[in-house]
Design a protein around this motif. Structure first.
Motif, PDB file in Angstrom:
ATOM      1  N   VAL A   1       0.881  -1.265  -0.125  1.00 22.09           N
ATOM      2  CA  VAL A   1      -0.142   0.001   0.036  1.00 22.09           C
ATOM      3  C   VAL A   1       0.869   1.368  -0.132  1.00 22.09           C
ATOM      4  O   VAL A   1       1.519   1.516   0.841  1.00 22.09           O
ATOM      5  CB  VAL A   1      -1.005   0.052   1.265  1.00 22.09           C
ATOM      6  N   ASP A   2       0.884   1.982  -1.023  1.00 20.11           N
ATOM      7  CA  ASP A   2       1.698   3.232  -1.177  1.00 20.11           C
ATOM      8  C   ASP A   2       1.149   4.268  -0.466  1.00 20.11           C
ATOM      9  O   ASP A   2       0.271   5.459  -0.758  1.00 20.11           O
ATOM     10  CB  ASP A   2       1.770   3.545  -2.582  1.00 20.11           C
ATOM     11  N   ASP A   3       1.470   4.204   1.009  1.00 14.54           N
ATOM     12  CA  ASP A   3       0.733   5.479   1.730  1.00 14.54           C
ATOM     13  C   ASP A   3       1.881   6.251   2.760  1.00 14.54           C
ATOM     14  O   ASP A   3       1.608   6.816   3.598  1.00 14.54           O
ATOM     15  CB  ASP A   3       0.030   4.595   2.979  1.00 14.54           C
TER      16      ASP A   3
ATOM     17  N   GLN B   1       3.543   9.342   2.957  1.00 16.30           N
ATOM     18  CA  GLN B   1       3.420  10.654   2.792  1.00 16.30           C
ATOM     19  C   GLN B   1       3.791  11.159   4.138  1.00 16.30           C
ATOM     20  O   GLN B   1       3.017  11.297   5.088  1.00 16.30           O
ATOM     21  CB  GLN B   1       1.707  11.015   2.380  1.00 16.30           C
TER      22      GLN B   1
ATOM     23  N   VAL C   1       6.619   2.006   3.381  1.00 16.05           N
ATOM     24  CA  VAL C   1       4.881   1.812   3.072  1.00 16.05           C
ATOM     25  C   VAL C   1       4.448   0.859   3.782  1.00 16.05           C
ATOM     26  O   VAL C   1       5.237   0.025   4.652  1.00 16.05           O
ATOM     27  CB  VAL C   1       4.892   1.311   1.520  1.00 16.05           C
ATOM     28  N   THR C   2       3.242   0.502   3.693  1.00 17.67           N
ATOM     29  CA  THR C   2       2.533  -0.483   4.380  1.00 17.67           C
ATOM     30  C   THR C   2       2.371  -1.927   3.826  1.00 17.67           C
ATOM     31  O   THR C   2       1.998  -1.672   2.637  1.00 17.67           O
ATOM     32  CB  THR C   2       1.126  -0.140   4.688  1.00 17.67           C
TER      33      THR C   2
END
Length: 394
Positions: A179-181, A183, A193-194
């Motif tokens: 999951v590209d989270d 930020q 990431v997650t």
């Protein structure tokens, strides 16, 4: 496979890392903007052997001691905190993966310059099934996941007989959802990431109880008893992590001194910032804090390496002091960076000036749960006061 005979010396490995500084520094802004390490940087790190430092010699690795990790990461950190952080993170799960049985090592280390990411947080659940376990869960802050081949996954095994048991396994990244989270305000280039596991089956011969890994109890005969794999995980992880902070502090010093000539102090009578007594005091104080941070980093590495070479048992106080040493490196590095950043003037807020990225990366590292200075200082003081530690992570 046979033991590697052509193993570089510490001096050679540190020199290789130093030679990478211009390239890594040149990609630092790109990494921050794109929230991942540049592919050319990854290739350069692989070519320099950075990903082999904690790989068993049987599989082409160098089995480098932690003093080497500190010095290599310090050089990488001078170039870019995110790149150094990812390299350091890979070293820790690579060491953890080395605790597994021979057939697991044969598979994992068959990949040249294998990159293994992971976390110690048991944020997944495992359920027993015939022949193994099924894992569901998600793990955050997985630095380097975007370039990794495997992830060390920690989950809590429930059901069956006995109490819930945290377990560790090594799974291909292709078995996980990313999951590209990522930020964030700092360490943006790490791509932390997650990852998510959904009904992931793991055979019984591919997972270990977490306490086995925490104690550094290697299962494979080719690894068991070798010096770098003979320490508890937390001192190993602590020594693996501190070099990045040393490098960031050195980078702050270098950046400040490079910009110093010709700078004046606006709205004062000083035509040269270098002539102001305040500047002298700031530079001296920050430099001494870097020296102090280096002391704690080197003491930590010396204890980990020394006890590994001797095969000596760790006392409780030594184990919690390892985390305290790490906390002091992080604390002192931040204090040094803050001094240089605060003395860099208004023009330093422009994104093209490296000090602002260095400061944000350093602040982000200070917030890491395992590296937080106050958490580690409290744990050390608690044990010194005669109390039992209130965590398994020692």
């Amino acid at each position: 496979m046979v033991l590697t005979t052509d193993v570089p010396t510490r001096e050679q490995l540190v020199r290789r890392a130093s030679e990478l500084v211009p390239l890594l520094r040149g990609h630092a802004a790109w990494a921050e903007e794109n929230r991942r390490i540049h592919e050319e940087s990854i290739e350069a790190l692989a070519e320099a052997g950075v990903f082999r430092l904690r790989t068993p010699q049987k599989y082409g690795g160098y089995e480098a001691d932690t003093r080497t990790l500190v010095e290599v990461a310090s050089e990488l950190g001078r170039a870019d905190g995110s790149t150094s952080w990812v390299a350091s993170v890979y070293w820790i799960p690579t060491w953890m993966a080395s605790m597994f049985p021979e057939h697991v090592l044969d598979e994992v280390f068959a990949t040249p310059d294998v990159r293994i990411c992971g976390t110690l947080s048991p944020t997944g659940m495992a359920s027993p099934v015939e022949g193994g376990v099924v894992i569901n869960g998600k793990w955050g802050f997985i630095s380097g996941a975007l370039h990794a081949h495997y992830q060390v996954v920690v989950a809590v095994l429930i059901g069956g007989e006995g109490q819930p048991l945290p377990i560790v396994t090594v799974v291909p990244m292709s078995d996980l959802t990313v999951v590209d989270d990522w930020q964030t305000s700092g360490l943006k280039g790490t791509g932390s990431v997650t990852t998510i596991a959904r009904d992931l089956f793991v055979p019984n011969d591919r997972w270990l109880p977490l306490p086995v890994v925490l104690q550094g109890q290697a299962v494979s005969e080719s690894v068991a008893g070798r010096p770098i794999y003979s320490a508890p995980l937390l001192p190993v992880a602590s020594a693996s992590s501190v070099g990045t902070l040393i490098g960031l502090a050195r980078a702050a010093k270098e950046t400040f001194l490079e910009r110093l000539p010709g700078r004046k102090i606006t709205y004062t009578g000083y035509e040269s910032q270098a002539e102001a007594p305040l500047t002298h005091l700031q530079v001296s104080e920050a430099a001494m804090k870097i020296d102090q941070a280096e002391f704690h980093a080197h003491r930590l590495a010396s204890v980990v390496d020394g006890k590994g070479a001797e095969g000596a048992a760790w006392t409780l106080e030594e184990r919690v002091r390892a985390r305290a040493d790490m906390g002091q490196v992080v604390k002192l590095a931040k204090e040094a960076v803050d001094i240089f950043a605060g003395a860099s003037g208004g023009s330093s807020i422009y994104s093209i000036v490296p000090i602002q990225r260095i400061a944000r990366d350093t602040h982000a590292a200070n917030l890491h749960a395992l590296m937080h200075p106050n958490t580690n200082a409290e744990l050390y003081g608690r044990v010194l006061c005669g109390l039992e530690p209130n965590t398994l992570y020692i």
